[in-house]
Design a protein around this motif. Structure first.
Motif, PDB file in Angstrom:
ATOM      1  N   GLU A  65     -37.673   7.665   5.152  1.00  0.00           N
ATOM      2  CA  GLU A  65     -38.959   7.012   5.409  1.00  0.00           C
ATOM      3  C   GLU A  65     -38.825   5.782   6.309  1.00  0.00           C
ATOM      4  OE1 GLU A  65     -40.719   6.065   1.664  1.00  0.00           O
ATOM      5  OE2 GLU A  65     -41.082   8.167   1.102  1.00  0.00           O
ATOM      6  N   ALA A  66     -37.604   5.446   6.715  1.00  0.00           N
ATOM      7  CA  ALA A  66     -37.358   4.198   7.444  1.00  0.00           C
ATOM      8  C   ALA A  66     -38.131   4.117   8.762  1.00  0.00           C
ATOM      9  CB  ALA A  66     -35.862   4.040   7.704  1.00  0.00           C
ATOM     10  N   ASP A  67     -38.326   5.225   9.447  1.00  0.00           N
ATOM     11  CA  ASP A  67     -38.983   5.217  10.754  1.00  0.00           C
ATOM     12  C   ASP A  67     -40.457   5.606  10.683  1.00  0.00           C
ATOM     13  OD1 ASP A  67     -36.633   4.476  12.078  1.00  0.00           O
ATOM     14  OD2 ASP A  67     -35.958   6.553  12.188  1.00  0.00           O
ATOM     15  N   ALA A  68     -41.018   5.593   9.480  1.00  0.00           N
ATOM     16  CA  ALA A  68     -42.430   5.954   9.318  1.00  0.00           C
ATOM     17  C   ALA A  68     -43.297   4.738   9.626  1.00  0.00           C
ATOM     18  CB  ALA A  68     -42.686   6.459   7.903  1.00  0.00           C
ATOM     19  N   VAL A  69     -43.665   4.584  10.882  1.00  0.00           N
ATOM     20  CA  VAL A  69     -44.439   3.428  11.332  1.00  0.00           C
ATOM     21  C   VAL A  69     -45.914   3.804  11.436  1.00  0.00           C
ATOM     22  CG1 VAL A  69     -44.769   1.754  13.179  1.00  0.00           C
ATOM     23  CG2 VAL A  69     -42.457   2.550  12.601  1.00  0.00           C
ATOM     24  N   VAL A 188     -52.368  11.773   9.964  1.00  0.00           N
ATOM     25  CA  VAL A 188     -52.066  11.366   8.594  1.00  0.00           C
ATOM     26  C   VAL A 188     -51.119  12.371   7.955  1.00  0.00           C
ATOM     27  CG1 VAL A 188     -53.014  10.913   6.301  1.00  0.00           C
ATOM     28  CG2 VAL A 188     -54.300  10.221   8.323  1.00  0.00           C
ATOM     29  N   THR A 189     -49.994  11.887   7.467  1.00  0.00           N
ATOM     30  CA  THR A 189     -49.064  12.742   6.730  1.00  0.00           C
ATOM     31  C   THR A 189     -48.152  11.868   5.877  1.00  0.00           C
ATOM     32  OG1 THR A 189     -47.542  14.623   6.929  1.00  0.00           O
ATOM     33  CG2 THR A 189     -47.265  12.821   8.515  1.00  0.00           C
ATOM     34  N   SER A 190     -47.299  12.487   5.102  1.00  0.00           N
ATOM     35  CA  SER A 190     -46.387  11.755   4.216  1.00  0.00           C
ATOM     36  C   SER A 190     -45.402  10.932   5.029  1.00  0.00           C
ATOM     37  CB  SER A 190     -45.626  12.730   3.318  1.00  0.00           C
ATOM     38  OG  SER A 190     -46.521  13.486   2.524  1.00  0.00           O
ATOM     39  N   ALA A 191     -44.994   9.789   4.468  1.00  0.00           N
ATOM     40  CA  ALA A 191     -44.086   8.886   5.182  1.00  0.00           C
ATOM     41  C   ALA A 191     -42.800   9.587   5.597  1.00  0.00           C
ATOM     42  CB  ALA A 191     -43.770   7.676   4.293  1.00  0.00           C
ATOM     43  N   ALA A 192     -42.243  10.422   4.726  1.00  0.00           N
ATOM     44  CA  ALA A 192     -40.997  11.119   5.050  1.00  0.00           C
ATOM     45  C   ALA A 192     -41.183  12.092   6.210  1.00  0.00           C
ATOM     46  CB  ALA A 192     -40.479  11.860   3.822  1.00  0.00           C
ATOM     47  N   HIS A 193     -42.368  12.641   6.328  1.00  0.00           N
ATOM     48  CA  HIS A 193     -42.658  13.654   7.337  1.00  0.00           C
ATOM     49  C   HIS A 193     -43.146  13.046   8.644  1.00  0.00           C
ATOM     50  CE1 HIS A 193     -45.368  17.136   8.782  1.00  0.00           C
ATOM     51  NE2 HIS A 193     -44.126  17.519   8.981  1.00  0.00           N
ATOM     52  N   LEU A 194     -43.619  11.812   8.606  1.00  0.00           N
ATOM     53  CA  LEU A 194     -44.295  11.229   9.761  1.00  0.00           C
ATOM     54  C   LEU A 194     -43.443  11.148  11.030  1.00  0.00           C
ATOM     55  CD1 LEU A 194     -46.851   9.982  10.891  1.00  0.00           C
ATOM     56  CD2 LEU A 194     -46.081   7.763  10.038  1.00  0.00           C
ATOM     57  N   PRO A 195     -42.181  10.705  10.988  1.00  0.00           N
ATOM     58  CA  PRO A 195     -41.412  10.625  12.237  1.00  0.00           C
ATOM     59  C   PRO A 195     -41.300  11.969  12.964  1.00  0.00           C
ATOM     60  CG  PRO A 195     -40.344   9.335  10.532  1.00  0.00           C
ATOM     61  CD  PRO A 195     -41.436  10.106   9.855  1.00  0.00           C
ATOM     62  N   PRO A 208     -51.458  10.487  19.050  1.00  0.00           N
ATOM     63  CA  PRO A 208     -52.372   9.890  18.081  1.00  0.00           C
ATOM     64  C   PRO A 208     -51.794   8.625  17.449  1.00  0.00           C
ATOM     65  CG  PRO A 208     -51.190  11.702  17.072  1.00  0.00           C
ATOM     66  CD  PRO A 208     -50.785  11.678  18.524  1.00  0.00           C
ATOM     67  N   ASP A 209     -52.694   7.774  16.944  1.00  0.00           N
ATOM     68  CA  ASP A 209     -52.233   6.725  16.042  1.00  0.00           C
ATOM     69  C   ASP A 209     -51.750   7.416  14.776  1.00  0.00           C
ATOM     70  OD1 ASP A 209     -52.852   4.732  17.802  1.00  0.00           O
ATOM     71  OD2 ASP A 209     -54.726   4.153  16.833  1.00  0.00           O
ATOM     72  N   THR A 210     -50.989   6.705  13.959  1.00  0.00           N
ATOM     73  CA  THR A 210     -50.392   7.317  12.773  1.00  0.00           C
ATOM     74  C   THR A 210     -50.688   6.511  11.518  1.00  0.00           C
ATOM     75  OG1 THR A 210     -48.318   6.150  13.220  1.00  0.00           O
ATOM     76  CG2 THR A 210     -48.519   8.404  14.067  1.00  0.00           C
ATOM     77  N   LEU A 211     -50.752   7.201  10.401  1.00  0.00           N
ATOM     78  CA  LEU A 211     -50.940   6.561   9.107  1.00  0.00           C
ATOM     79  C   LEU A 211     -50.015   7.242   8.099  1.00  0.00           C
ATOM     80  CD1 LEU A 211     -52.382   4.541   7.278  1.00  0.00           C
ATOM     81  CD2 LEU A 211     -54.176   6.263   6.916  1.00  0.00           C
ATOM     82  N   ALA A 212     -49.030   6.501   7.609  1.00  0.00           N
ATOM     83  CA  ALA A 212     -48.073   7.035   6.632  1.00  0.00           C
ATOM     84  C   ALA A 212     -48.635   6.883   5.219  1.00  0.00           C
ATOM     85  CB  ALA A 212     -46.743   6.299   6.746  1.00  0.00           C
ATOM     86  N   LEU A 244     -34.363  15.466   6.947  1.00  0.00           N
ATOM     87  CA  LEU A 244     -33.416  14.949   7.929  1.00  0.00           C
ATOM     88  C   LEU A 244     -32.840  16.074   8.782  1.00  0.00           C
ATOM     89  CD1 LEU A 244     -31.566  12.322   5.711  1.00  0.00           C
ATOM     90  CD2 LEU A 244     -33.029  11.824   7.673  1.00  0.00           C
ATOM     91  N   PHE A 245     -32.528  17.185   8.149  1.00  0.00           N
ATOM     92  CA  PHE A 245     -32.008  18.317   8.915  1.00  0.00           C
ATOM     93  C   PHE A 245     -33.100  18.911   9.796  1.00  0.00           C
ATOM     94  CE2 PHE A 245     -30.713  22.744   9.578  1.00  0.00           C
ATOM     95  CZ  PHE A 245     -29.431  22.542  10.069  1.00  0.00           C
ATOM     96  N   GLY A 246     -34.340  18.929   9.289  1.00  0.00           N
ATOM     97  CA  GLY A 246     -35.452  19.425  10.086  1.00  0.00           C
ATOM     98  C   GLY A 246     -35.631  18.626  11.366  1.00  0.00           C
ATOM     99  N   ARG A 247     -35.446  17.319  11.288  1.00  0.00           N
ATOM    100  CA  ARG A 247     -35.544  16.484  12.492  1.00  0.00           C
ATOM    101  C   ARG A 247     -34.457  16.864  13.494  1.00  0.00           C
ATOM    102  NH1 ARG A 247     -36.423  10.493   9.716  1.00  0.00           N
ATOM    103  NH2 ARG A 247     -38.180  11.127   8.368  1.00  0.00           N
ATOM    104  N   PHE A 248     -33.268  17.100  12.982  1.00  0.00           N
ATOM    105  CA  PHE A 248     -32.162  17.491  13.864  1.00  0.00           C
ATOM    106  C   PHE A 248     -32.480  18.804  14.573  1.00  0.00           C
ATOM    107  CE2 PHE A 248     -28.351  20.199  14.193  1.00  0.00           C
ATOM    108  CZ  PHE A 248     -27.650  19.488  15.178  1.00  0.00           C
ATOM    109  N   VAL A 249     -32.989  19.788  13.848  1.00  0.00           N
ATOM    110  CA  VAL A 249     -33.298  21.088  14.434  1.00  0.00           C
ATOM    111  C   VAL A 249     -34.425  20.955  15.465  1.00  0.00           C
ATOM    112  CG1 VAL A 249     -34.246  23.383  13.941  1.00  0.00           C
ATOM    113  CG2 VAL A 249     -32.500  22.393  12.440  1.00  0.00           C
TER     114      VAL A 249
END
Length: 256
Positions: A65-69, A188-195, A208-212, A244-249
């Motif tokens: 969730e660290a990069d969920a801005v 709008v989505t979950s903080a873990a999914h937002l990045p 779009p603007d984002t909302l975690a 995390l693996f999904g981001r890599f893929v």
């Protein structure tokens, strides 16, 4: 094929799978190699224990969730709020006949609040189904009916029912957004999914603007039961590793 492989990788990325495989390997080691067998079984037990504790699960959640801005602007009225699916328990909903939700339900709750307060003119509900049976429940339809029951006018609700993953969320949403000429958008989505979601939408030309929402990580406050193993911690850590693996893929394939 991609969906099948993603589900297989989900299984392989789960610490529960690692622990069980190590325990099984220890049991299959030939006689005369007792030290190796014991080592594998101890390692398997440690994997299961550590990943089922709150500190490890919370550390993984904080990482993902660290990069969920959130760039949501309170004073802005958006043409549409894009609410990504992933919050409906389809099997439970089919059994009960009522909408049954996962903890990610905050996604649609925040969308509803924005519509009710006039901060968004419309909502785009993006979420299909992996179920190929005729008449299978479709998430966007379930969420759309829910918003109507809460008093949102049907003409303010747009359903995107084809997508089965984040990549398809972005592609199908882009098509509908272009048709309607919307420019002021809020994702709008979950903080873990937002990045990953933000990167995927940007890859198809949307910014779009984002909302975690659905934030799960918390501070490190030792308490009673801090080191007590729980299945919920094992599940939370597994979800973080999959994301995390999904981001890599997605980066590897150029999708985000």
């Amino acid at each position: 094929m991609f969906l099948f492989l993603s589900k297989l990788l989900d299984l392989l990325l789960a610490p529960l799978s690692w622990g069980l495989l190590l325990l099984a390997a220890g049991g299959l080691v030939r006689r005369g190699r007792a030290r190796l067998a014991t080592g594998l079984q101890v390692l398997g037990g440690l994997v299961l224990y550590l990943f089922s504790t709150e500190p490890v699960a919370n550390l993984l959640q904080r990482w993902v969730e660290a990069d969920a801005v959130s760039t949501y602007q309170e004073g802005r009225v958006y043409d549409a709020v894009i609410v990504l699916g992933g919050m409906v328990d389809a099997d439970a909903s089919e059994r009960s006949g009522l909408p049954e939700y996962t903890p990610a339900v905050e996604r649609v709750l925040r969308g509803f609040e924005l519509l009710r307060s006039g901060r968004a003119g419309s909502v785009l509900l993006s979420g299909g189904t992996l179920d190929t049976r005729p008449g299978a429940l479709v998430e966007a339809d379930i969420l759309g009916r829910q918003l109507e029951l809460w008093g949102i006018a049907p003409e303010r609700i747009v359903r995107e029912t084809r997508s089965r993953n984040t990549r398809e969320n972005a592609l199908e949403s882009e098509r509908l957004i272009r048709e309607r000429g919307w420019t002021r958008l809020l994702l709008v989505t979950s903080a873990a999914h937002l990045p990953r979601a933000r990167g995927t939408f940007e890859a198809v030309g949307l910014h779009p603007d984002t909302l975690a929402v659905d934030v799960r990580a918390h501070g490190f406050y030792p308490h009673t039961g801090w080191w007590q193993p729980r299945a919920s911690n094992l599940s939370a850590g597994s979800d973080a590793l999959r994301e995390l693996f999904g981001r890599f893929v997605y980066r590897l394939r150029g999708w985000a």
